[in-house]
Enzyme design. Sequence first.
Site, PDB file in Angstrom:
ATOM      1  N   TYR A 138       0.820  -1.217   0.000  1.00 39.74           N
ATOM      2  CA  TYR A 138       0.000   0.000   0.000  1.00 39.74           C
ATOM      3  C   TYR A 138       0.856   1.272   0.000  1.00 39.74           C
ATOM      4  O   TYR A 138       0.409   2.325   0.427  1.00 39.74           O
ATOM      5  CB  TYR A 138      -0.930   0.024   1.223  1.00 39.74           C
ATOM      6  CG  TYR A 138      -2.005  -1.045   1.237  1.00 39.74           C
ATOM      7  CD1 TYR A 138      -2.163  -1.935   0.184  1.00 39.74           C
ATOM      8  CD2 TYR A 138      -2.871  -1.162   2.313  1.00 39.74           C
ATOM      9  CE1 TYR A 138      -3.147  -2.913   0.202  1.00 39.74           C
ATOM     10  CE2 TYR A 138      -3.862  -2.133   2.350  1.00 39.74           C
ATOM     11  CZ  TYR A 138      -3.994  -3.013   1.289  1.00 39.74           C
ATOM     12  OH  TYR A 138      -4.974  -3.969   1.323  1.00 39.74           O
ATOM     13  N   LYS A 188       4.518 -14.661   1.949  1.00 42.04           N
ATOM     14  CA  LYS A 188       4.195 -15.440   0.747  1.00 42.04           C
ATOM     15  C   LYS A 188       5.461 -15.505  -0.073  1.00 42.04           C
ATOM     16  O   LYS A 188       5.532 -15.040  -1.212  1.00 42.04           O
ATOM     17  CB  LYS A 188       3.048 -14.742  -0.008  1.00 42.04           C
ATOM     18  CG  LYS A 188       2.547 -15.464  -1.228  1.00 42.04           C
ATOM     19  CD  LYS A 188       1.769 -16.736  -0.936  1.00 42.04           C
ATOM     20  CE  LYS A 188       1.434 -17.466  -2.220  1.00 42.04           C
ATOM     21  NZ  LYS A 188       0.847 -18.806  -1.981  1.00 42.04           N
ATOM     22  N   ASP A 221      -1.727 -18.056   2.448  1.00 39.44           N
ATOM     23  CA  ASP A 221      -2.879 -18.892   2.063  1.00 39.44           C
ATOM     24  C   ASP A 221      -3.125 -19.974   3.111  1.00 39.44           C
ATOM     25  O   ASP A 221      -4.264 -20.206   3.527  1.00 39.44           O
ATOM     26  CB  ASP A 221      -2.723 -19.463   0.642  1.00 39.44           C
ATOM     27  CG  ASP A 221      -1.304 -19.904   0.310  1.00 39.44           C
ATOM     28  OD1 ASP A 221      -0.413 -19.766   1.166  1.00 39.44           O
ATOM     29  OD2 ASP A 221      -1.090 -20.395  -0.813  1.00 39.44           O
ATOM     30  N   ASP A 245      -4.343  -6.517   6.187  1.00 38.19           N
ATOM     31  CA  ASP A 245      -5.660  -5.959   5.923  1.00 38.19           C
ATOM     32  C   ASP A 245      -6.676  -7.082   5.758  1.00 38.19           C
ATOM     33  O   ASP A 245      -7.750  -7.091   6.375  1.00 38.19           O
ATOM     34  CB  ASP A 245      -5.581  -5.087   4.657  1.00 38.19           C
ATOM     35  CG  ASP A 245      -6.847  -4.303   4.395  1.00 38.19           C
ATOM     36  OD1 ASP A 245      -7.735  -4.298   5.264  1.00 38.19           O
ATOM     37  OD2 ASP A 245      -6.954  -3.703   3.314  1.00 38.19           O
TER      38      ASP A 245
HETATM   39 MG    MG Z   1      -9.780  -3.291   5.689  1.00 33.70          MG
END
Ligand code: MG
Length: 352
Positions: A138, A188, A221, A245
């Site tokens: 982000y 990941k 995952d 998030d």
């Molecule tokens: Mg959120």
Amino acid sequence: METYRIAAIGGDGIGPEVVEEGLRVLRHIEKADGTFSFQVTSFPWGCEYYLKTGQMMPPDGMEQLKGFDAIYLGAVGAPGVPDHVSLWDLLLRIRKGFDQYVNLRPVKLLKGAPCPLKDVKREDIDMIVVRENSEGEYAGAGDHLFPGTDREVVLQTGVFSRHGCQRVIRYAFELARQKGKTLTNITKSNALNYSMVFWDEMFREVAKEYPDVKTQSFLVDAASMFFVKDPGRFQVVVTSNLFGDILTDLGAAISGGMGLAAGANLNPEKKYPSMFEPIHGSAPDIAGKGIANPLAAIWSVSQMLDFFGKPQWGEKVLAAIEKLLEEGKYLTPDMGGTATTSQVADRLLTLL
Ligand code: MG
Ligand code: NAI
């Protein structure tokens, strides 16, 4: 007497409704304790403000907020204002501008809280997720080239710095050490062969300073599967901005739903104010009806008290929420009850 300065930004929709109840809790505690006080200043910023002024906050908004100890935020977002405007021009401006690089989200199933999982013991859902909050996926780095042509290309670049990774990982290690809990690293690194391999390296480097903290690592995952199948594996969790998030919304879903989930955006060094907020949005569908669930906003008050070094009060607020849920009599419609926002808060104050 210690005084904590709080900037209250109710925002839009149900934001101001739930923030008002959270502020009542603060005032109640200030009176009951008597050794500290809160000085609250309210700011009318958000989408309604944007529709009037063309800006989510005034140009010197950050300057105005700088001197506060904490920001207490409701929610922003309204029909008619694009969500990326409300998010980037208020929330993310504060998170980034005040270097709130830790997003702390408790995922704890309180007694009496609804849980959609079968075959899971309540005590097994008790974790704290530490989400990197300042860079990663982000960071907002990228470009949009040749728009509208057949050469159109978009780039969205993840940003992972040594400094940025290490400080949030170190925060998580400190938390795990202080609470005597395990720390789980979620990445990941099989698929994201630069960013996540680097993150794992940073994790191993910092881990050397904390030989007393037991650690484990999962790919995101597999971790999401275990959040549902076997949440007892997780105590303190550290992960990147995007994964955090998503995982914390999953965490909210297994620990009572959006009506209960709270999150803190911390600048641990206290160079800038930290920000406390329920994680739900402005819920335009129920705004103005007086039926918004105030418990998530009140849980963020508990996080604020912890951050101010008043964990005894943070725990009391949480215990009062738990009792209220166990009683099951004063709940808003989203939790299957018929109480109004302020009736829930009234009862909470009594229990507190
Ligand atoms: Mg959120
Ligand atoms: P939302 O969280 O506002 O609402 C989703 C659903 O949950 C709705 O049915 C709503 O009524 C219900 N809900 C949420 N909080 C509740 C509460 N405290 N009590 C009872 N019911 C509650 O998410 P949605 O609908 O996706 O977004 C609405 C607006 O909020 C959008 O403009 C979005 O951008 C914004 N938003 C803002 C956030 C923030 O300020 N941190 C976070 C998420 C969304």
